[in-house]
Scaffold this active site. Structure first.
Site, PDB file in Angstrom:
ATOM      1  N   CYS A 167       0.822  -1.215   0.000  1.00 27.35           N
ATOM      2  CA  CYS A 167       0.000   0.000   0.000  1.00 27.35           C
ATOM      3  C   CYS A 167       0.851   1.258   0.000  1.00 27.35           C
ATOM      4  O   CYS A 167       0.504   2.261  -0.638  1.00 27.35           O
ATOM      5  CB  CYS A 167      -0.937  -0.011   1.202  1.00 27.35           C
ATOM      6  SG  CYS A 167      -0.091  -0.227   2.791  1.00 27.35           S
ATOM      7  N   HIS A 307      -1.716   0.991   7.168  1.00 29.50           N
ATOM      8  CA  HIS A 307      -2.144   1.084   5.769  1.00 29.50           C
ATOM      9  C   HIS A 307      -1.940   2.506   5.270  1.00 29.50           C
ATOM     10  O   HIS A 307      -2.442   3.464   5.870  1.00 29.50           O
ATOM     11  CB  HIS A 307      -3.613   0.686   5.651  1.00 29.50           C
ATOM     12  CG  HIS A 307      -4.113   0.607   4.243  1.00 29.50           C
ATOM     13  ND1 HIS A 307      -3.472  -0.109   3.260  1.00 29.50           N
ATOM     14  CD2 HIS A 307      -5.209   1.166   3.644  1.00 29.50           C
ATOM     15  CE1 HIS A 307      -4.155  -0.007   2.120  1.00 29.50           C
ATOM     16  NE2 HIS A 307      -5.198   0.767   2.328  1.00 29.50           N
ATOM     17  N   ASN A 327      -7.920   4.948  -2.031  1.00 31.06           N
ATOM     18  CA  ASN A 327      -7.368   3.677  -1.567  1.00 31.06           C
ATOM     19  C   ASN A 327      -6.696   2.949  -2.724  1.00 31.06           C
ATOM     20  O   ASN A 327      -6.729   3.408  -3.869  1.00 31.06           O
ATOM     21  CB  ASN A 327      -8.488   2.826  -0.953  1.00 31.06           C
ATOM     22  CG  ASN A 327      -7.972   1.806   0.040  1.00 31.06           C
ATOM     23  OD1 ASN A 327      -6.773   1.600   0.186  1.00 31.06           O
ATOM     24  ND2 ASN A 327      -8.882   1.149   0.737  1.00 31.06           N
TER      25      ASN A 327
END
Length: 360
Positions: A167, A307, A327
């Site tokens: 990520c 994250h 995201n």
């Protein structure tokens, strides 16, 4: 015992339908008859293992839509159990009248342990943000009441990190792509895989996690980041293949937001450009669908965040101020790949580990 032939058929059917996951039940889909036949075959397999129930039918349709492949009756039972637990969580959460809603998505048959191992990075201490170096604009420079950098055309499309805790690389490239487009007026797609393969000397760990602030430093001292086209994403740790002739962007420096300072973060997002941020994902978040996410159970310290994402704006929805965040779980997750996080409480540590690059 369910005949093995049925499960082999299910695997074949699911492989054939994986390419049409987003068109499974659309009336306008010209290949709907094929999808319907695939769904019928999988439904038969699921019913043979689970019995003919409404929840079993819902599970079969979910599996077809997301191109799932289950190789045994035991796995069907396991995934159905997890799916049922996810469905119950969605229903119970949405009955509470919260500022956000959950929904069934491709992660609904994954256990929290599986999800955490394949989508999140290991917690790391964001020491660079203990004392930030972002300069707040003068009081005479008014912040916009709302901001969405997508409207300025500088935010690149949502990507998908797949089964890799990378990520941080997508947060990094998202910030760089926005900065490059803002400076040049031209779109660009940059290489996450280079960061996965080459960033270890700067305390990044490929598919096991890393930090955008450390990635910006790597790119600065490395002399640039290659384009996605020249160094495509594989989603696994590999050998560094950086080539200077393929550099798409160079980093002059990076700016860190002071740990927990949402006023600094809002100033940067509102007046500068999108900012790489990180937060703690807890179990229910993976099923986020819409609204402003909030939680009493996530942490806010540098060792809680797991994250990395990209803050691209902010606003207010039904009286709740929020951050608008991009995201890296694909455009079919959440609100077309985005989510909103409550602003003003350093919710889940969203302002704990924030930074943005200055590009050449």
């Amino acid at each position: 015992m369910v005949p093995r032939r049925l499960f082999v058929l299910a695997v074949v059917v699911l492989a054939d339908t994986a390419a049409v996951v987003n068109s499974g039940f659309a009336d306008s889909n010209p290949i709907r008859p094929v999808t319907d036949r695939a769904a019928s075959a999988l439904e038969s397999t699921v019913f043979a293992a689970l019995g003919r129930t409404r929840d079993a039918l819902r599970f079969a349709r979910f599996a077809v839509r997301y191109g799932k492949s289950y190789e045994s009756a035991a796995e069907v039972h396991k995934r159905f159990r997890i799916f049922s637990e996810s469905l119950q969580l969605v229903r119970s959460t949405n009955r509470k009248g919260l500022s956000y809603r959950l929904g069934i998505n491709r992660f609904a048959d994954m256990s929290w342990e599986e999800f955490r191992a394949t989508r999140l990075g290991a917690a790391q201490n964001c020491s660079a943000t203990l004392t930030g170096n972002h300069r707040m604009r003068a009081a005479a420079v008014a912040l916009p009441e709302t901001k969405d950098w997508r409207e300025d055309g500088i935010v690149s499309p949502v990507k998908n990190q797949g089964h890799c805790g990378s990520c941080w690389t997508f947060s990094t490239t998202g910030a760089l792509e926005a900065a490059y487009t803002q400076a040049t007026g031209k779109p660009i797609s940059l290489s996450e895989q280079q960061l996965v393969d080459c960033g270890f000397a700067f305390n990044n760990f490929g598919c096991n996690g890393g930090l955008p602030s450390q990635a910006f430093e790597y790119i600065k001292y490395n002399g640039g980041l290659d384009t996605e086209e020249s160094y495509p994403y594989q989603g696994v740790n590999g050998i560094c293949k950086f080539k200077n002739e393929n550099v798409g962007v160079k980093v002059l420096d990076s700016v860190n937001i002071t740990l927990g300072a949402e006023d600094e973060l809002k100033d940067a997002v509102g007046l500068v450009r999108p900012v790489s941020v990180a937060f703690e994902v807890i179990t229910g978040f993976r099923l986020y669908k819409s609204g402003v996410y909030t939680s009493d159970h996530c942490g806010t310290t540098p060792m809680d965040v797991n994250h990395a994402v990209l803050a691209v704006g902010y606003g207010v929805e039904d009286g709740v101020p929020y951050w608008l965040i991009k995201n890296s779980w694909g455009a079919d997750w959440g609100d077309e790949g985005y989510f909103k996080m409550e602003m003003g409480k350093n919710m889940c540590g969203v302002a704990t580990c924030a930074s943005y690059p200055i590009v050449a």
